[in-house]
Each structure stands twice: as C-alpha cells, then as structure tokens.
Design an enzyme around this catalytic site. Structure first.
Site, PDB file in Angstrom:
ATOM      1  N   TYR A  86     -19.025  53.940 -34.506  1.00 38.03           N
ATOM      2  CA  TYR A  86     -20.504  53.284 -35.394  1.00 38.03           C
ATOM      3  C   TYR A  86     -20.273  54.275 -36.121  1.00 38.03           C
ATOM      4  O   TYR A  86     -21.277  54.767 -36.390  1.00 38.03           O
ATOM      5  CB  TYR A  86     -21.420  52.783 -34.352  1.00 38.03           C
ATOM      6  CG  TYR A  86     -21.002  51.386 -33.922  1.00 38.03           C
ATOM      7  CD1 TYR A  86     -21.180  50.637 -34.820  1.00 38.03           C
ATOM      8  CD2 TYR A  86     -21.765  51.296 -32.545  1.00 38.03           C
ATOM      9  CE1 TYR A  86     -21.361  48.723 -34.735  1.00 38.03           C
ATOM     10  CE2 TYR A  86     -21.423  49.553 -32.377  1.00 38.03           C
ATOM     11  CZ  TYR A  86     -21.518  48.587 -33.350  1.00 38.03           C
ATOM     12  OH  TYR A  86     -21.591  47.215 -32.798  1.00 38.03           O
ATOM     13  N   GLU A  96     -11.316  49.388 -37.498  1.00 39.11           N
ATOM     14  CA  GLU A  96     -11.574  49.298 -36.952  1.00 39.11           C
ATOM     15  C   GLU A  96     -10.822  48.734 -35.757  1.00 39.11           C
ATOM     16  O   GLU A  96     -10.085  48.828 -34.817  1.00 39.11           O
ATOM     17  CB  GLU A  96     -12.736  48.346 -36.868  1.00 39.11           C
ATOM     18  CG  GLU A  96     -13.649  48.358 -37.526  1.00 39.11           C
ATOM     19  CD  GLU A  96     -15.475  47.727 -37.647  1.00 39.11           C
ATOM     20  OE1 GLU A  96     -16.163  48.465 -38.134  1.00 39.11           O
ATOM     21  OE2 GLU A  96     -14.921  46.895 -37.636  1.00 39.11           O
ATOM     22  N   ASN A 113     -26.888  41.374 -29.876  1.00 39.23           N
ATOM     23  CA  ASN A 113     -26.972  40.338 -30.541  1.00 39.23           C
ATOM     24  C   ASN A 113     -25.860  40.105 -30.022  1.00 39.23           C
ATOM     25  O   ASN A 113     -25.348  39.014 -31.067  1.00 39.23           O
ATOM     26  CB  ASN A 113     -26.722  40.453 -32.038  1.00 39.23           C
ATOM     27  CG  ASN A 113     -25.912  42.064 -32.395  1.00 39.23           C
ATOM     28  OD1 ASN A 113     -25.221  42.435 -31.981  1.00 39.23           O
ATOM     29  ND2 ASN A 113     -26.310  42.593 -33.838  1.00 39.23           N
ATOM     30  N   HIS A 138     -19.508  41.547 -32.301  1.00 47.64           N
ATOM     31  CA  HIS A 138     -19.019  42.565 -33.431  1.00 47.64           C
ATOM     32  C   HIS A 138     -18.371  41.952 -34.157  1.00 47.64           C
ATOM     33  O   HIS A 138     -17.308  41.279 -34.052  1.00 47.64           O
ATOM     34  CB  HIS A 138     -19.017  44.251 -33.365  1.00 47.64           C
ATOM     35  CG  HIS A 138     -18.584  44.640 -34.485  1.00 47.64           C
ATOM     36  ND1 HIS A 138     -19.513  45.396 -35.368  1.00 47.64           N
ATOM     37  CD2 HIS A 138     -17.424  44.996 -34.372  1.00 47.64           C
ATOM     38  CE1 HIS A 138     -18.752  45.818 -36.264  1.00 47.64           C
ATOM     39  NE2 HIS A 138     -17.138  45.717 -36.182  1.00 47.64           N
ATOM     40  N   LYS A 181     -19.723  41.612 -27.287  1.00 42.40           N
ATOM     41  CA  LYS A 181     -20.948  43.066 -26.585  1.00 42.40           C
ATOM     42  C   LYS A 181     -21.279  43.122 -25.508  1.00 42.40           C
ATOM     43  O   LYS A 181     -21.264  42.514 -25.083  1.00 42.40           O
ATOM     44  CB  LYS A 181     -21.781  43.538 -27.359  1.00 42.40           C
ATOM     45  CG  LYS A 181     -21.317  43.391 -28.755  1.00 42.40           C
ATOM     46  CD  LYS A 181     -22.665  44.283 -29.482  1.00 42.40           C
ATOM     47  CE  LYS A 181     -22.474  44.580 -31.234  1.00 42.40           C
ATOM     48  NZ  LYS A 181     -23.648  45.146 -32.920  1.00 42.40           N
TER      49      LYS A 181
HETATM   50  P1  IDP Z   1     -23.925  44.123 -38.513  1.00 42.72           P
HETATM   51  O1  IDP Z   1     -24.019  44.253 -36.412  1.00 42.72           O
HETATM   52  O2  IDP Z   1     -24.267  42.817 -38.165  1.00 42.72           O
HETATM   53  O3  IDP Z   1     -22.785  43.888 -39.679  1.00 42.72           O
HETATM   54  P2  IDP Z   1     -24.865  46.444 -38.840  1.00 42.72           P
HETATM   55  O4  IDP Z   1     -26.026  46.515 -39.617  1.00 42.72           O
HETATM   56  O5  IDP Z   1     -23.503  47.235 -39.157  1.00 42.72           O
HETATM   57  O6  IDP Z   1     -25.691  44.696 -38.690  1.00 42.72           O
HETATM   58  O7  IDP Z   1     -25.747  47.483 -37.035  1.00 42.72           O
HETATM   59  C1  IDP Z   1     -24.432  47.816 -36.262  1.00 42.72           C
HETATM   60  C2  IDP Z   1     -25.214  47.176 -34.931  1.00 42.72           C
HETATM   61  O8  IDP Z   1     -26.119  47.453 -34.356  1.00 42.72           O
HETATM   62  C3  IDP Z   1     -26.100  45.826 -34.837  1.00 42.72           C
HETATM   63  O9  IDP Z   1     -25.074  44.801 -34.592  1.00 42.72           O
HETATM   64  C4  IDP Z   1     -27.013  45.781 -33.926  1.00 42.72           C
HETATM   65  O10 IDP Z   1     -26.468  45.664 -32.284  1.00 42.72           O
HETATM   66  C5  IDP Z   1     -27.302  47.388 -34.696  1.00 42.72           C
HETATM   67  N1  IDP Z   1     -28.262  47.637 -34.786  1.00 42.72           N
HETATM   68  C6  IDP Z   1     -28.661  47.287 -36.643  1.00 42.72           C
HETATM   69  N2  IDP Z   1     -29.496  47.187 -37.153  1.00 42.72           N
HETATM   70  C7  IDP Z   1     -30.701  47.711 -35.792  1.00 42.72           C
HETATM   71  C8  IDP Z   1     -32.390  47.892 -35.666  1.00 42.72           C
HETATM   72  O11 IDP Z   1     -32.816  48.077 -36.899  1.00 42.72           O
HETATM   73  N3  IDP Z   1     -31.767  48.371 -34.443  1.00 42.72           N
HETATM   74  C9  IDP Z   1     -31.618  48.583 -33.052  1.00 42.72           C
HETATM   75  N4  IDP Z   1     -29.998  47.995 -33.396  1.00 42.72           N
HETATM   76  C10 IDP Z   1     -29.782  48.075 -34.324  1.00 42.72           C
HETATM   77 MG    MG Z   2     -22.495  46.360 -39.535  1.00 37.01          MG
END
Ligand code: IDP
Ligand code: MG
Length: 139
Positions: free
Chosen positions: A49, A126, A112, A115, A9
C-alpha cells in the site's frame, strides 16, 4: 485479455467468505489464474500500500491487512481490471449496493472485504509483488 490483482481481505477470510467470493468471481466469467493464502508482515503490507503512505488511514489500514490471513489472486479476462472493480463495488462497504462483494461481505470504508487493482500499471506492480513468474506460468 487483461490480468488484475485481487485480494480477499482479513475480515472476509475470518468470516469464511472465501468460497462465496471465489464463486462470484467464477460466475462473472473471470478466470482465477493464481491463488494463495498468506499472512502479510507489517513491512509487506506497507510495501503493498505504499501509494497510500501519506494518507491519514495508512497505519490503520496496515494493521487491518496484517490482522489475519488474506487470499491473493490473479484474475484474467477481457477488461478484467474494470470488471473486478465493478464486481467489488465502491470502497465504502457501508454505502456499497447489495449484489456487490463489498455490499454483501464488507462492513465499512476500511473493512471492505476485497481489494482490486485500479489501473494497468498498478495491476502489474501488484501481481509482481505477490506472485513470481513461475506461479503465473502454465495456466
Ligand atoms: P480501493 O480499495 O477501493 O481502491 P483506496 O482508496 O485505494 O480504495 O484505499 C485502499 C484501502 O484503504 C481501501 O480499500 C480501504 O480498506 C482503506 N481505506 C480507504 N479510504 C479509507 C478511509 O477513509 N478510512 C479508512 N480506511 C480507508
Ligand atoms: Mg485502491
């Protein structure tokens, strides 16, 4: 053999962690079968997304994912989807253990570092969203 889709990312690319993250992928035994650096447009990030379009964090997530270049990859190996998710660690980087990519290179629940697809059907969508058949052939 299974393929999954992976992204380094914008936060991790801006910090220069691409090389370290690709090394960790290769050390884990997963094979990088396609890789390119691109900068997503807002529409492209929204499309990627789309499953999160109703979530409260969606607009912030799109802003984050378009703030700079990303590295998109296709990873291959036995059980690649789960292995890549395990290597990344949990979504919230501030709670992710050291030794996971998000624990080592991420900042918080949004920024984070990486992805990874979460299932066979999302991996197929994807991979196809980012790579053409020609880009996946021959490796
Ligand atoms: P993942 O990437 O671990 O699969 P997902 O729930 O699919 O997590 O969420 C996609 C992305 O959205 C996350 O990697 C993160 O960058 C962002 N994200 C997820 N939950 C939150 C939140 O509660 N606040 C802000 N950003 C979030
Ligand atoms: Mg996800």
């Amino acid at each position: 053999m299974q393929r999954t889709f992976a992204v380094i990312k914008p936060d991790a690319v801006a910090a220069g962690y691409q090389g370290a993250i690709v090394s960790r992928i290769q050390e884990s035994g997963l094979k990088v079968v396609a890789m390119k650096a691109i900068r997503l447009s807002e529409a492209q990030a929204r499309g990627f997304y789309h499953v999160h379009s109703e979530r409260p964090f969606f607009n912030d997530l799109v802003t984050f994912m378009t703030e700079g270049p990303i590295v998109a990859m296709v990873l291959e190996g036995e059980d690649a989807i789960k292995r890549w998710r395990d290597l990344m660690g949990p979504t919230n980087a501030s709670e992710a253990p050291k030794g996971t990519l998000r624990g080592d290179f991420g900042t918080n629940i949004e920024r984070n570092a990486t992805h990874g697809s979460d299932a066979v059907d999302t991996a197929a969508f994807e991979v196809g969203y980012f790579f053409s058949g020609l880009e996946l052939a021959g490796l």
